[in-house]
Each structure stands twice: as C-alpha cells, then as structure tokens.
Design a protein around this motif. Structure first.
Motif, PDB file in Angstrom:
ATOM      1  N   UNK A 195       0.810  -1.009   0.117  1.00 23.64           N
ATOM      2  CA  UNK A 195       0.033  -0.009  -0.112  1.00 23.64           C
ATOM      3  C   UNK A 195       0.827   1.272   0.136  1.00 23.64           C
ATOM      4  N   UNK A 196       0.696   2.201  -0.498  1.00 20.31           N
ATOM      5  CA  UNK A 196       1.613   3.507  -0.897  1.00 20.31           C
ATOM      6  C   UNK A 196       1.324   4.424   0.401  1.00 20.31           C
ATOM      7  N   UNK A 197       2.178   4.812   0.991  1.00 22.79           N
ATOM      8  CA  UNK A 197       2.282   5.441   2.314  1.00 22.79           C
ATOM      9  C   UNK A 197       3.215   6.812   2.253  1.00 22.79           C
ATOM     10  N   UNK A 198       2.692   7.648   2.517  1.00 22.64           N
ATOM     11  CA  UNK A 198       3.531   9.146   2.717  1.00 22.64           C
ATOM     12  C   UNK A 198       3.682   9.306   4.258  1.00 22.64           C
ATOM     13  N   UNK A 199       5.073   9.606   4.809  1.00 25.89           N
ATOM     14  CA  UNK A 199       5.427   9.670   6.230  1.00 25.89           C
ATOM     15  C   UNK A 199       6.046  10.877   6.109  1.00 25.89           C
ATOM     16  N   UNK A 200       5.468  11.977   7.196  1.00 26.67           N
ATOM     17  CA  UNK A 200       6.061  13.130   7.216  1.00 26.67           C
ATOM     18  C   UNK A 200       6.489  13.307   8.698  1.00 26.67           C
ATOM     19  N   UNK A 201       7.729  13.799   8.730  1.00 29.67           N
ATOM     20  CA  UNK A 201       8.113  14.080  10.134  1.00 29.67           C
ATOM     21  C   UNK A 201       9.006  15.488  10.114  1.00 29.67           C
ATOM     22  N   UNK A 202       8.708  16.366  10.957  1.00 28.86           N
ATOM     23  CA  UNK A 202       9.616  17.760  10.874  1.00 28.86           C
ATOM     24  C   UNK A 202       9.298  18.513   9.570  1.00 28.86           C
ATOM     25  N   UNK A 203      10.296  18.955   8.866  1.00 23.75           N
ATOM     26  CA  UNK A 203      10.410  19.438   7.628  1.00 23.75           C
ATOM     27  C   UNK A 203      10.453  18.211   6.387  1.00 23.75           C
ATOM     28  N   UNK A 204      10.598  17.107   6.732  1.00 25.93           N
ATOM     29  CA  UNK A 204      10.692  16.116   5.871  1.00 25.93           C
ATOM     30  C   UNK A 204       9.577  15.296   5.425  1.00 25.93           C
ATOM     31  N   UNK A 205       9.513  14.654   4.377  1.00 27.12           N
ATOM     32  CA  UNK A 205       8.457  13.701   4.107  1.00 27.12           C
ATOM     33  C   UNK A 205       9.213  12.659   2.944  1.00 27.12           C
ATOM     34  N   UNK A 206       8.599  11.346   3.219  1.00 27.94           N
ATOM     35  CA  UNK A 206       8.954  10.430   2.404  1.00 27.94           C
ATOM     36  C   UNK A 206       7.780   9.559   1.736  1.00 27.94           C
ATOM     37  N   UNK A 207       7.736   9.165   0.574  1.00 28.57           N
ATOM     38  CA  UNK A 207       6.898   8.274   0.019  1.00 28.57           C
ATOM     39  C   UNK A 207       7.227   6.786  -0.205  1.00 28.57           C
ATOM     40  N   UNK A 208       6.718   5.889   0.297  1.00 28.39           N
ATOM     41  CA  UNK A 208       7.153   4.448   0.399  1.00 28.39           C
ATOM     42  C   UNK A 208       5.930   3.560   0.145  1.00 28.39           C
ATOM     43  N   UNK A 209       6.163   2.325   0.145  1.00 25.18           N
ATOM     44  CA  UNK A 209       5.142   1.366   0.185  1.00 25.18           C
ATOM     45  C   UNK A 209       5.430   0.278   1.300  1.00 25.18           C
ATOM     46  N   UNK A 210       4.114  -0.344   1.899  1.00 25.49           N
ATOM     47  CA  UNK A 210       4.213  -1.398   2.603  1.00 25.49           C
ATOM     48  C   UNK A 210       4.813  -2.659   2.043  1.00 25.49           C
ATOM     49  N   UNK A 211       5.626  -3.522   2.865  1.00 29.28           N
ATOM     50  CA  UNK A 211       6.301  -4.597   2.407  1.00 29.28           C
ATOM     51  C   UNK A 211       4.978  -5.783   2.103  1.00 29.28           C
ATOM     52  N   UNK A 212       5.438  -6.934   1.990  1.00 23.99           N
ATOM     53  CA  UNK A 212       4.360  -8.100   1.798  1.00 23.99           C
ATOM     54  C   UNK A 212       3.643  -8.121   2.775  1.00 23.99           C
ATOM     55  N   UNK A 213       3.812  -8.016   4.079  1.00 19.35           N
ATOM     56  CA  UNK A 213       2.969  -8.223   5.291  1.00 19.35           C
ATOM     57  C   UNK A 213       2.530  -6.704   5.668  1.00 19.35           C
ATOM     58  N   UNK A 214       2.522  -5.829   5.057  1.00 18.58           N
ATOM     59  CA  UNK A 214       1.972  -4.536   5.306  1.00 18.58           C
ATOM     60  C   UNK A 214       2.699  -3.732   6.213  1.00 18.58           C
ATOM     61  N   UNK A 215       4.068  -4.285   6.326  1.00 18.58           N
ATOM     62  CA  UNK A 215       4.755  -3.413   7.462  1.00 18.58           C
ATOM     63  C   UNK A 215       5.381  -2.108   6.695  1.00 18.58           C
ATOM     64  N   UNK A 216       5.581  -0.965   7.409  1.00 16.57           N
ATOM     65  CA  UNK A 216       6.495   0.148   6.861  1.00 16.57           C
ATOM     66  C   UNK A 216       7.522   0.320   7.928  1.00 16.57           C
ATOM     67  N   UNK A 217       8.697   0.341   7.255  1.00 14.53           N
ATOM     68  CA  UNK A 217       9.892   0.685   8.249  1.00 14.53           C
ATOM     69  C   UNK A 217      10.950   1.559   7.450  1.00 14.53           C
ATOM     70  N   UNK A 218      10.655   2.831   7.691  1.00 12.34           N
ATOM     71  CA  UNK A 218      11.310   3.965   6.669  1.00 12.34           C
ATOM     72  C   UNK A 218      12.223   4.733   7.486  1.00 12.34           C
TER      73      UNK A 218
END
Length: 397
Positions: free
Chosen positions: A129-152
């Motif tokens: 699943x596409x996911x956008x992570x935002x923290x402070x002044x930064x953001x990262x677009x990523x995808x969950x792995x095959x088990x749904x986990x996001x570790x970015x």
C-alpha cells in the motif's frame, strides 16, 4: 521449491483473496502506528537543510544529514466499527460506577478490550500500500512490504531531542500520527531491554506466550518482575536523556498489550522493536536470535554515540546474544544485566536449569567481553550490582 516458499506463496494468495471480500463487507485499510526512534543533529547544525543555514558538522562524510528518524507502522484491514488500536483500558476504575450509564460504559470498554485480542490474532495485512510519512520538515513516499509493514528512515528532519509526532498517510486509510523519540547528540547511556521473562512474567510455557499475549488482553493478568521498573527508571533518572528501547521476539500484534502493561506498572516509555512471525525467504519461521542480533546492530549504527546497558534473562538466548555484542563491540556496551529465572520459570521457558553461577553455559562470551555483568533474581538484586558509579565509569572509557 523449498517448503517455506510454498507456505509464503499460499499466505500471500490468501491475503490477496481476502482483501476484496473484506472490502465488500465494509472493511477498509487502517494504519497501525508503532513508536520509533531517531537522532538529532549537533546544535551547530540544527537548522534545516533547505534553509541554507548550517555547518558541515551536521552531515556525515558522504554529505548526508546526521539526524535521522526510524518510523514504524503496519497496514491492516479493519471493520468500520473497530475500536482504536491504542490501549482502551490501561487502569482499573478508581471508583465504582455511580450510575447505570457508567456501568454500561465500563462494561462496553471491558468487552472491547477482551474481543480485541482474538481480532488481532487474525490480522489481514494490506501489502504494498502506498504510504507518505511526514516528520519535521521532511516527507518520504514508500510502500508497505508483503506483510503490510512500513519501516522507513527519514534524514534531515531538523527536530530537537525529545518525543515528536510523525504523520502517516496511506491510500484509502485515515491519516494517523505516531511518536518518535529523538535522542540528543553526544555520548550518553541507552538501555536495551527484553520483555517476556525480563520485565513481565505470564506464568505460561514460552511456546504459548504469543497466544496468551494476544487472546488474554487484560493487563492485570500479567505480573511484573519485582524491581525491574524501578531499576530502569533509576538508570534513566541518573542519566537524563537515556533512551529505553524494548527489543523482543514477540509479535508486533501484541504492542498494545505491552504498552498498557508498561504504563500500568510504571515502566519507562520507549519504542518497541518486535518481529513478525511466519515464512521468510530463508525459512518457515523467523529466527528470534537473529532478530535480536540484527536489532542490536541496527541500534549501534543508527545511534553511534550511545553506549548501551543490555538487560535480559537467562531463559533463552539473551546471555549469548548480549555476550557476543559485548565481546565484538565492547566500546558500545556499558554493562549487561541478566535476570536469573527460577527453576519453574526455566521449565516454562523451555530451557534447562540455570548454571550454578546464574548464567547458562552458552554465556561464556560474557566473561570474555570485559564489560561489567550483573546477575540477579529480580530488578532489586540487579540494582545492587549496577551501582551508579559502575555505569558512570563505563561511560568515561
């Protein structure tokens, strides 16, 4: 084809087939956030990279920002009326219900907490699943792995030390926030602590701990190890800013249970690094030993200025894992504290009785490491060996 590959393929197909069926029933993706950790840039380089202000001291040799944050979450399917994933019933009521309405409300909350256990036991992850992570002044677009986990990992967030909130926005799911502990720059002490049999005793065989933690949701049914909360709190008070990281072979699903238990029994707040059971690229089940080894190495890389106090028990492989880490990275390990299990707990943990010295024979690496080692039946005994001057002296080396 290896049997683990077949099982993994069947599991993936089951998840793919389940998601359309659940969608027709009104289920939608939900982001389950987990607490993360990170580092802060030196004060001279605290300005954000895009401001044009700062010094090279805020960047590594290859030019990348030195501050980083690791954000963790999972994407799963949930029905529209599913309760919050946060602790619903962290404390017993301080007083009896005064009205029938109060009684119904308390009963409803208790029922939700009880049923949440079996519901989490049959999680259906949403892979890729596409996911956008935002923290402070930064953001990262990523995808969950095959088990749904996001570790970015986000770099250059520009945040000061302390707890901060990161936002996760996934396609088709409501945005959620999660907490990230940013560790201050400079040399300091940190704590890595095991959970099962180290700070919490369930009085069930180790092979059934997973089902116990997920199906028996009431935190009052778990017994804290005497003195362990006081030990961790004392060390953190003596070393302000010391991060506490809970590294366990338990499943990510039980994080809400552990979170409630920690708050209820006065344990310091800290990120939990758990694992996901099931088939992998190398076997039918994940290796708990390798999970802890990898977790320790990752912490040493992510937080290079932290010297760690490693806390565990002698019921499984903590002496071996911690001994290897101390022997190979003696400059990064301040001390090792091992809780000695009782004979009954040893049987429940699936190990032989303890060595007369209090450590299993496989822990000879501890003696070869040269770092202080404390052994005790509970947190009070460990505290007597881990005197403040011992840890202070280690930090000066």
């Amino acid at each position: 084809m290896p049997f683990s590959d077949i099982v993994r393929a069947v599991e993936d197909q089951f998840h793919r087939d389940s998601i359309p069926v659940l969608r027709r029933r009104g289920w939608r993706p939900r982001v389950i956030p987990y607490a993360g950790y990170g580092s802060a840039a030196p004060a001279a380089a605290s300005a954000r990279p895009d401001s044009g202000v700062g010094t090279p001291s805020g960047h590594s040799a290859d030019g990348a920002p030195r501050d980083m944050a690791r954000v963790l979450a999972r994407m799963v399917m949930r029905p529209p009326n599913a309760p919050s994933e946060g602790p619903l019933f962290q404390r017993l009521p301080e007083e009896l219900p005064a009205t029938p309405q109060d009684a119904r409300r308390q009963a409803a909350e208790s029922l939700l907490e009880a049923q949440r256990g079996w519901r989490m036991f049959i999680d259906v992850p949403v892979p890729h699943l596409p996911v956008t992570v935002r923290l402070g002044g930064m953001s990262v677009r990523t995808r969950a792995d095959r088990e749904g986990y996001v570790d970015v990992v986000l770099r250059g967030h520009g945040l000061p030390p302390g707890w901060h909130e990161a936002t996760l926005e996934a396609a088709g799911a409501a945005a959620v926030t999660t907490r990230v502990l940013v560790v201050a720059p400079g040399p300091r002490l940190g704590i890595v602590c095991d959970i099962d049999d180290t700070v919490m005793v369930s009085h069930v065989p180790r092979m059934f701990v997973a089902a116990w933690n997920q199906l028996v949701k009431y935190t009052s049914s778990r017994e804290p190890v005497p003195g362990m909360a006081q030990l961790l709190t004392r060390v953190q008070q003596e070393h302000p800013g010391a991060p506490v990281i809970y590294l366990s072979t338990g499943a990510w699903n039980v994080v809400p249970t552990y979170r409630s238990f920690f708050e209820r029994n006065g344990f310091p707040e800290g990120p939990m690094l758990m694992t996901d059971w099931g088939p992998t690229n190398t076997g039918l089940f994940r290796s708990g030993i390798e999970h802890k080894r990898t977790g320790l190495r990752r912490l040493m890389i992510d937080l290079p200025e932290v010297k760690w106090l490693l806390v565990g028990d002698d019921g499984q492989h903590d002496p071996l894992i911690y001994g290897e880490a101390a022997r190979e990275h003696s400059d990064r390990v301040a001390a090792v504290a091992i809780r000695r299990l009782t004979p009954t707990e040893q049987v429940l943990a699936g190990t032989q009785l303890t060595h007369p010295a209090g450590l299993a024979p496989e822990a000879r690496a501890l003696a070869e490491s040269g770092v202080p080692v404390a052994v005790g039946a509970d947190g009070f005994e460990l505290a007597r060996s881990l005197r403040p001057e011992v840890l202070a002296a280690q930090l000066q080396q």
